[in-house]
Write a protein that holds these residues in place. Structure first.
Motif, mmCIF file in Angstrom:
data_model
loop_
_atom_site.group_PDB
_atom_site.id
_atom_site.type_symbol
_atom_site.label_atom_id
_atom_site.label_comp_id
_atom_site.label_asym_id
_atom_site.label_seq_id
_atom_site.Cartn_x
_atom_site.Cartn_y
_atom_site.Cartn_z
ATOM 1 N N LEU A 233 0.050 3.444 -0.452
ATOM 2 C CA LEU A 233 0.464 4.710 -1.050
ATOM 3 C C LEU A 233 0.032 4.863 -2.514
ATOM 4 N N PRO A 234 0.144 3.839 -3.359
ATOM 5 C CA PRO A 234 -0.401 4.004 -4.715
ATOM 6 C C PRO A 234 -1.904 4.250 -4.715
ATOM 7 N N ALA A 237 -2.472 7.906 -3.841
ATOM 8 C CA ALA A 237 -2.219 8.774 -4.995
ATOM 9 C C ALA A 237 -3.373 8.734 -5.987
ATOM 10 N N THR A 238 -3.956 7.557 -6.170
ATOM 11 C CA THR A 238 -5.066 7.414 -7.116
ATOM 12 C C THR A 238 -6.313 8.122 -6.612
ATOM 13 N N ARG A 240 -6.365 10.623 -4.556
ATOM 14 C CA ARG A 240 -6.084 12.060 -4.662
ATOM 15 C C ARG A 240 -6.425 12.581 -6.058
ATOM 16 N N ALA A 241 -5.918 11.878 -7.057
ATOM 17 C CA ALA A 241 -6.158 12.302 -8.439
ATOM 18 C C ALA A 241 -7.646 12.275 -8.770
ATOM 19 N N GLU A 253 -5.519 14.712 5.398
ATOM 20 C CA GLU A 253 -4.916 13.471 4.917
ATOM 21 C C GLU A 253 -4.021 12.895 6.004
ATOM 22 N N ARG A 255 -1.530 9.532 7.106
ATOM 23 C CA ARG A 255 -0.824 8.297 6.749
ATOM 24 C C ARG A 255 -0.438 7.595 8.047
ATOM 25 N N CYS A 281 -9.101 4.621 1.629
ATOM 26 C CA CYS A 281 -8.193 4.167 0.564
ATOM 27 C C CYS A 281 -8.149 2.628 0.544
#
Length: 419
Positions: A233-234, A237-238, A240-241, A253, A255, A281
């Motif tokens: 998950l981290p 998020a990275t 995505r940014a 996306e 999961r 990811c």
């Protein structure tokens, strides 16, 4: 100080290395002061005597081994070894992020012991790595941590971090056990003796996105997937940014639970939105392989981004060299000529890689060097401190507020609410 070629334990035949000590570092020399080393060069490059954090504690591993090989021979050999704990996944799907790291630590321990061990005060102490599997159950992980500390007396515990560390972390912090993680997001004001000295996952994954955007600016549509855990998950998020920063649109996306994922079904769903780029990811190695093979079989021909690409030769064999030319990941083999003169971790990445491949052929992965890198920094700290006491070792690491790390000079950060 000049260390000539052929110093014991440095393989093979390194070029001469010049170490420049500043005057504020004289107090760090400890047992080196009377070692009889020749050609010492002292100076103040910036004309200041205040400590700037650049000390012997920040010299890389083979150079330190060469210097250690020249230490006074009257250091006493202690009978009992210094024990190092290793608590990471050694079985199950996460084992590729544990077992290769343990193997790297065993090579590190052999190199140190070939020099007579760590130089702690007036003693030479051999090192011993004790490994426990953190993938059996939460209860077994807690038991393993307790046994390593209370029965075996380890002075530091190396971990992968994340979900595999979570069951034991509160107990380790309550006992102020010096513990390392490969996942910096484990750090908080509640983890005063947890450190992440060798890894910055997942921040570095943005570089892959940045490179792709700069070389293929026409690519704008991305589909990505991530496992639902403290590793995935981290990273999600990275990524995505990073895609947002480059103006790239995420069209799908997904999961997925790490243990029950259907790679072929996931890839089919991701391709429904006609993405130009796929991204795995920080999926575990077995999923990276399954997803990549599924993408190839589905006819996808665009770039694939992944944090890791362990055992990429197997993926090449099961897809094609042309297909894998579009596979972008972040962990090079250390025999890459581009790394030959790079001052990171140690100045001989090819020698470490060769030793690893000889002893553990085909096992090289993203983490083969990372746990050993943390041990290298810990060794520097305990030899400067003259003690393996966890509090003193940590203070030694933080001396001057900075230290060398695999990605270059790093500054220690202490937030306003941290001890």
């Amino acid at each position: 100080m000049f260390v000539g070629p052929g110093a014991p334990g440095v393989v093979p035949q390194p070029a001469p290395v010049r170490l420049l000590f500043e005057t504020d570092d004289l107090g760090d020399l400890g047992p080196f002061a009377e070692s009889g080393l020749k050609g010492t060069q002292l100076g103040k490059p910036r004309g200041a005597s205040a400590d700037d954090g650049d000390s012997l504690c920040h010299v890389d591993f083979p150079v330190r081994l060469a210097v250690t090989g020249s230490l006074p021979r009257n250091l006493h050999r202690a009978g009992s070894p210094i024990r190092i704990g290793f608590l990471a996944p050694l079985s199950g799907p996460s084992s590729p992020w544990g077992t290769p790291g343990l193997e790297g630590c065993l090579i590190w321990a052999n190199w140190v012991n070939e020099q007579g061990g760590l130089a702690i005060g007036q003693q030479r102490r051999r090192v011993e790595v004790l490994a426990r599997d953190a993938a059996i159950s939460d209860q077994e992980t807690r038991i393993a941590a307790t046994e390593l500390v209370e029965r075996a007396g380890v002075r530091i515990i190396l971990t992968l971090g994340g979900d595999s560390l979570a069951p034991a972390l509160p107990w380790l912090m309550s006992r102020r056990v010096l513990t390392t993680t490969l996942l910096p997001f484990d750090l908080s004001p509640e983890t005063p003796t947890l450190i992440a000295p060798a890894e910055v996952h997942p921040i570095f994954v943005v570089t892959g996105v940045e490179w792709l955007a700069s070389t293929r600016p026409e690519l704008k549509r991305v589909a990505l997937c991530s496992q639902q855990d403290m590793m995935g998950l981290p990273s999600l998020a990275t990524y995505r940014a990073a895609f947002a920063a480059e103006g790239m649109q995420i069209v799908r996306e997904l999961r997925y639970p790490p243990q029950t994922a259907d790679a072929a079904g996931m890839v089919a769903a991701m391709l429904q939105d006609d993405p130009q780029v796929l991204c795995w990811c920080s999926s575990e190695p077995h999923m990276v392989h399954a997803l990549t093979e599924a993408a190839c079989q589905a006819g996808f021909a665009g770039p694939i981004l992944s944090c890791t690409g362990d055992n990429y030769r197997r993926m090449v064999a099961r897809t094609s060299a042309a297909f894998m030319e579009n596979f972008i990941f972040h962990f090079p083999d250390f025999d890459d000529p581009a790394l030959a003169e790079t001052a990171f971790f140690f100045r001989q990445p090819a020698a470490f890689h060769a030793a690893y491949q000889q002893r553990y052929p085909g096992h090289w992965s993203a983490v083969s060097w990372e746990y050993a890198a943390a041990l290298d920094l810990w060794q520097q700290a305990v030899e400067i401190a003259g003690s393996t006491d966890p509090a003193k070792a940590l203070d030694s690491m933080k001396r001057g507020g900075q230290m060398m790390q695999v990605f270059g000079p790093a500054r220690w950060y202490v937030g306003p609410s941290c001890a």
